[in-house]
Design a protein around this motif. Structure first.
Motif, PDB file in Angstrom:
ATOM      1  N   TYR A 146     -11.473   0.087  -8.233  1.00 53.45           N
ATOM      2  CA  TYR A 146     -10.057   0.302  -7.574  1.00 53.45           C
ATOM      3  C   TYR A 146     -10.454   0.928  -6.613  1.00 53.45           C
ATOM      4  CZ  TYR A 146      -9.340  -2.677 -12.234  1.00 53.45           C
ATOM      5  OH  TYR A 146      -9.578  -3.854 -12.898  1.00 53.45           O
ATOM      6  N   LEU A 147     -10.022   0.561  -5.553  1.00 53.94           N
ATOM      7  CA  LEU A 147      -9.437   1.055  -4.313  1.00 53.94           C
ATOM      8  C   LEU A 147      -7.446   1.046  -3.482  1.00 53.94           C
ATOM      9  CD1 LEU A 147     -10.273   2.940  -1.521  1.00 53.94           C
ATOM     10  CD2 LEU A 147     -10.649   1.077  -0.646  1.00 53.94           C
ATOM     11  N   ALA A 148      -7.237   2.390  -4.384  1.00 53.02           N
ATOM     12  CA  ALA A 148      -5.788   1.898  -3.546  1.00 53.02           C
ATOM     13  C   ALA A 148      -5.302   2.926  -2.529  1.00 53.02           C
ATOM     14  CB  ALA A 148      -5.044   2.800  -5.328  1.00 53.02           C
ATOM     15  N   PHE A 149      -4.207   2.718  -2.916  1.00 47.41           N
ATOM     16  CA  PHE A 149      -3.669   3.092  -0.952  1.00 47.41           C
ATOM     17  C   PHE A 149      -1.911   2.821  -0.407  1.00 47.41           C
ATOM     18  CE2 PHE A 149      -5.036  -0.782  -0.622  1.00 47.41           C
ATOM     19  CZ  PHE A 149      -3.595  -1.720   0.707  1.00 47.41           C
ATOM     20  N   LEU A 150      -1.510   3.600  -0.015  1.00 53.75           N
ATOM     21  CA  LEU A 150      -0.296   3.841   0.089  1.00 53.75           C
ATOM     22  C   LEU A 150       0.172   3.686   2.382  1.00 53.75           C
ATOM     23  CD1 LEU A 150       0.454   7.805  -1.196  1.00 53.75           C
ATOM     24  CD2 LEU A 150       0.610   5.646  -1.826  1.00 53.75           C
ATOM     25  N   ALA A 151       0.919   2.826   2.099  1.00 57.60           N
ATOM     26  CA  ALA A 151       0.979   2.592   3.115  1.00 57.60           C
ATOM     27  C   ALA A 151       2.711   1.556   3.250  1.00 57.60           C
ATOM     28  CB  ALA A 151       0.596   0.900   3.350  1.00 57.60           C
ATOM     29  N   ASP A 152       3.234   1.427   4.251  1.00 61.42           N
ATOM     30  CA  ASP A 152       4.592   0.777   4.521  1.00 61.42           C
ATOM     31  C   ASP A 152       4.258  -0.857   5.091  1.00 61.42           C
ATOM     32  OD1 ASP A 152       3.971   1.071   7.412  1.00 61.42           O
ATOM     33  OD2 ASP A 152       5.475   2.055   7.543  1.00 61.42           O
ATOM     34  N   ALA A 153       3.214  -1.844   4.161  1.00 64.14           N
ATOM     35  CA  ALA A 153       3.191  -2.721   4.821  1.00 64.14           C
ATOM     36  C   ALA A 153       4.263  -3.505   4.462  1.00 64.14           C
ATOM     37  CB  ALA A 153       1.798  -2.885   3.818  1.00 64.14           C
ATOM     38  N   LEU A 154       4.909  -3.482   3.785  1.00 59.58           N
ATOM     39  CA  LEU A 154       6.553  -4.807   3.395  1.00 59.58           C
ATOM     40  C   LEU A 154       7.380  -4.251   3.838  1.00 59.58           C
ATOM     41  CD1 LEU A 154       5.071  -5.501  -0.105  1.00 59.58           C
ATOM     42  CD2 LEU A 154       4.206  -6.866   1.592  1.00 59.58           C
ATOM     43  N   THR A 155       7.289  -3.123   3.740  1.00 57.35           N
ATOM     44  CA  THR A 155       8.485  -2.979   4.641  1.00 57.35           C
ATOM     45  C   THR A 155       8.587  -1.336   5.656  1.00 57.35           C
ATOM     46  OG1 THR A 155      10.159  -3.487   2.303  1.00 57.35           O
ATOM     47  CG2 THR A 155      11.657  -2.156   4.029  1.00 57.35           C
ATOM     48  N   ASP A 156       9.174  -1.634   6.539  1.00 63.02           N
ATOM     49  CA  ASP A 156       8.567  -1.138   7.364  1.00 63.02           C
ATOM     50  C   ASP A 156       9.530   0.921   7.052  1.00 63.02           C
ATOM     51  OD1 ASP A 156       8.006   0.443   9.732  1.00 63.02           O
ATOM     52  OD2 ASP A 156       9.977   0.231  10.854  1.00 63.02           O
ATOM     53  N   ARG A 157       8.866   1.926   7.391  1.00 65.93           N
ATOM     54  CA  ARG A 157       8.944   3.302   6.308  1.00 65.93           C
ATOM     55  C   ARG A 157       9.447   2.996   4.556  1.00 65.93           C
ATOM     56  NH1 ARG A 157       9.867   5.993  11.703  1.00 65.93           N
ATOM     57  NH2 ARG A 157      10.485   5.307  12.986  1.00 65.93           N
ATOM     58  N   LEU A 158       8.852   2.336   3.874  1.00 69.50           N
ATOM     59  CA  LEU A 158       9.042   1.709   2.819  1.00 69.50           C
ATOM     60  C   LEU A 158       7.501   2.380   2.024  1.00 69.50           C
ATOM     61  CD1 LEU A 158      10.379   2.076   0.473  1.00 69.50           C
ATOM     62  CD2 LEU A 158      11.317   0.092   0.530  1.00 69.50           C
ATOM     63  N   VAL A 159       6.710   3.338   2.069  1.00 69.30           N
ATOM     64  CA  VAL A 159       5.505   3.737   1.721  1.00 69.30           C
ATOM     65  C   VAL A 159       5.960   3.310   0.324  1.00 69.30           C
ATOM     66  CG1 VAL A 159       3.959   5.349   0.931  1.00 69.30           C
ATOM     67  CG2 VAL A 159       5.790   5.635   3.515  1.00 69.30           C
ATOM     68  N   GLU A 160       4.886   2.253   0.115  1.00 67.16           N
ATOM     69  CA  GLU A 160       4.242   1.736  -0.988  1.00 67.16           C
ATOM     70  C   GLU A 160       2.728   2.152  -1.871  1.00 67.16           C
ATOM     71  OE1 GLU A 160       7.037  -2.181  -2.352  1.00 67.16           O
ATOM     72  OE2 GLU A 160       6.544  -2.783  -0.213  1.00 67.16           O
ATOM     73  N   LEU A 161       2.037   2.461  -3.034  1.00 71.83           N
ATOM     74  CA  LEU A 161       1.395   2.245  -3.959  1.00 71.83           C
ATOM     75  C   LEU A 161       0.753   0.985  -3.991  1.00 71.83           C
ATOM     76  CD1 LEU A 161      -1.084   3.877  -4.994  1.00 71.83           C
ATOM     77  CD2 LEU A 161       0.654   3.848  -6.950  1.00 71.83           C
ATOM     78  N   PHE A 162      -0.374   0.379  -3.210  1.00 68.71           N
ATOM     79  CA  PHE A 162      -1.312  -0.863  -3.288  1.00 68.71           C
ATOM     80  C   PHE A 162      -2.277  -0.402  -4.162  1.00 68.71           C
ATOM     81  CE2 PHE A 162       2.025  -0.911   0.252  1.00 68.71           C
ATOM     82  CZ  PHE A 162       2.671  -2.292  -0.275  1.00 68.71           C
ATOM     83  N   PHE A 163      -3.059  -1.828  -4.452  1.00 63.45           N
ATOM     84  CA  PHE A 163      -4.538  -1.290  -4.804  1.00 63.45           C
ATOM     85  C   PHE A 163      -5.349  -2.719  -5.016  1.00 63.45           C
ATOM     86  CE2 PHE A 163      -3.836  -4.057  -8.345  1.00 63.45           C
ATOM     87  CZ  PHE A 163      -4.840  -3.476  -9.404  1.00 63.45           C
ATOM     88  N   VAL A 164      -7.226  -2.926  -4.280  1.00 61.22           N
ATOM     89  CA  VAL A 164      -7.641  -4.116  -4.804  1.00 61.22           C
ATOM     90  C   VAL A 164      -8.339  -3.668  -5.245  1.00 61.22           C
ATOM     91  CG1 VAL A 164      -6.978  -4.291  -1.944  1.00 61.22           C
ATOM     92  CG2 VAL A 164      -8.921  -2.810  -2.362  1.00 61.22           C
ATOM     93  N   ASP A 165      -9.219  -4.971  -5.598  1.00 60.29           N
ATOM     94  CA  ASP A 165     -10.217  -4.483  -6.408  1.00 60.29           C
ATOM     95  C   ASP A 165     -11.575  -5.058  -5.915  1.00 60.29           C
ATOM     96  OD1 ASP A 165     -12.532  -5.185  -8.057  1.00 60.29           O
ATOM     97  OD2 ASP A 165     -11.030  -6.670  -9.648  1.00 60.29           O
ATOM     98  N   THR A 166     -12.682  -4.403  -5.543  1.00 53.84           N
ATOM     99  CA  THR A 166     -13.746  -3.881  -5.213  1.00 53.84           C
ATOM    100  C   THR A 166     -14.338  -4.419  -5.556  1.00 53.84           C
ATOM    101  OG1 THR A 166     -14.495  -2.277  -6.584  1.00 53.84           O
ATOM    102  CG2 THR A 166     -12.729  -1.462  -4.339  1.00 53.84           C
ATOM    103  N   GLN A 167     -14.273  -5.799  -6.696  1.00 48.50           N
ATOM    104  CA  GLN A 167     -15.347  -6.896  -6.948  1.00 48.50           C
ATOM    105  C   GLN A 167     -15.099  -7.805  -6.476  1.00 48.50           C
ATOM    106  OE1 GLN A 167     -16.296  -6.125 -10.951  1.00 48.50           O
ATOM    107  NE2 GLN A 167     -16.915  -4.457 -11.013  1.00 48.50           N
ATOM    108  N   VAL A 168     -13.803  -7.863  -5.987  1.00 52.86           N
ATOM    109  CA  VAL A 168     -13.344  -9.682  -5.138  1.00 52.86           C
ATOM    110  C   VAL A 168     -13.478  -8.856  -4.095  1.00 52.86           C
ATOM    111  CG1 VAL A 168     -10.901 -10.900  -5.160  1.00 52.86           C
ATOM    112  CG2 VAL A 168     -11.653  -9.743  -7.283  1.00 52.86           C
ATOM    113  N   ALA A 169     -13.497 -10.521  -3.264  1.00 49.58           N
ATOM    114  CA  ALA A 169     -14.018 -10.288  -1.893  1.00 49.58           C
ATOM    115  C   ALA A 169     -13.082  -9.799  -0.991  1.00 49.58           C
ATOM    116  CB  ALA A 169     -14.175 -11.698  -1.245  1.00 49.58           C
ATOM    117  N   PHE A 170     -13.117  -9.282  -0.131  1.00 48.61           N
ATOM    118  CA  PHE A 170     -12.445  -9.124   1.159  1.00 48.61           C
ATOM    119  C   PHE A 170     -11.490 -10.430   1.739  1.00 48.61           C
ATOM    120  CE2 PHE A 170     -14.025  -3.886  -0.157  1.00 48.61           C
ATOM    121  CZ  PHE A 170     -12.673  -4.590  -1.254  1.00 48.61           C
TER     122      PHE A 170
END
Length: 219
Positions: A146-170
């Motif tokens: 897994y790869l986790a990361f922080l981003a304000d991707a869904l709401t501007d200036r609201l930082v959330e924790l996300f993750f992706v599964d590296t065994q699934v296609a990007f």
């Protein structure tokens, strides 16, 4: 082998082994980021050529002379932060490769110091969004899946924790692990993986504005 700053060479990265041999220059200009590969044979670092011209490079510490290869594309401002995968075969990094000042998360598949390919792990982010820059903002789970990361991707200036599964296609849809925050709260500040790769502990201003608390979430 260890890396050091030397007097009279501000910001340059040098490599020196513990047997006391003379240090060897790895980077040729100002650097603010360095990370050794898991098996200590390579190092990633940035070169800051100008305030808005910074790139991520990888160098083979066993090569003679030591050369370096750029990991990101070099477009726009460039590199933000990076992390090695535990197997040493991938480098996750943030950069504004697609659009200036929109820092997104990429994975570069590596063969030694050769970039085999680069893949963005998530869909294009809007102009108001960024993957966060700095320590403990992106990171692989200890088992590398897994790869986790922080981003304000869904709401501007609201930082959330996300993750992706590296065994699934990007790219993969954005999946937020952090909970809904109270009005006025800023969201997640940093995170760490559990040793067994099944949980994340994160520090967040979530329930009460301007009060950071620790939270635990399973993946």
């Amino acid at each position: 082998t260890f890396l050091q700053f030397l007097p009279g060479t501000p910001g340059r990265r040098w490599s020196q082994d513990l047997q006391g041999n003379a240090p060897v220059a790895v980077s040729g200009s100002t650097s603010f980021f360095t990370q050794m590969s898991p098996n200590d044979d390579r190092v990633i670092f940035n070169d800051l050529l100008a305030p808005e011209d910074r790139d991520l490079w990888v160098a083979d510490l066993n090569a003679s002379p030591i050369g370096s290869t750029r990991v990101n594309t070099g477009a726009n401002i460039g590199f933000g932060t990076a992390a090695w995968a535990p197997n040493g075969q991938q480098i996750a990094y943030t950069a504004d490769d697609r659009a200036s000042r929109i820092f997104e998360l990429y994975v570069a598949n590596m063969q030694g110091t050769t970039v085999v390919d680069r893949q963005k792990v998530h869909p294009d982010l809007p102009a108001t969004a960024d993957v966060e820059l700095g320590l403990n903002k992106i990171g692989y789970s200890p088992n590398g899946r897994y790869l986790a990361f922080l981003a304000d991707a869904l709401t501007d200036r609201l930082v959330e924790l996300f993750f992706v599964d590296t065994q699934v296609a990007f790219p993969q849809p954005l999946t937020a692990l952090s909970s809904t925050v109270a009005p006025g709260a800023r969201g997640v500040d940093s995170f760490l993986w559990s040793p067994n790769s099944t949980e994340l502990v994160y520090l967040a201003d979530r329930d009460t504005p301007n009060v950071n608390e620790l939270f635990l979430v399973s993946v």
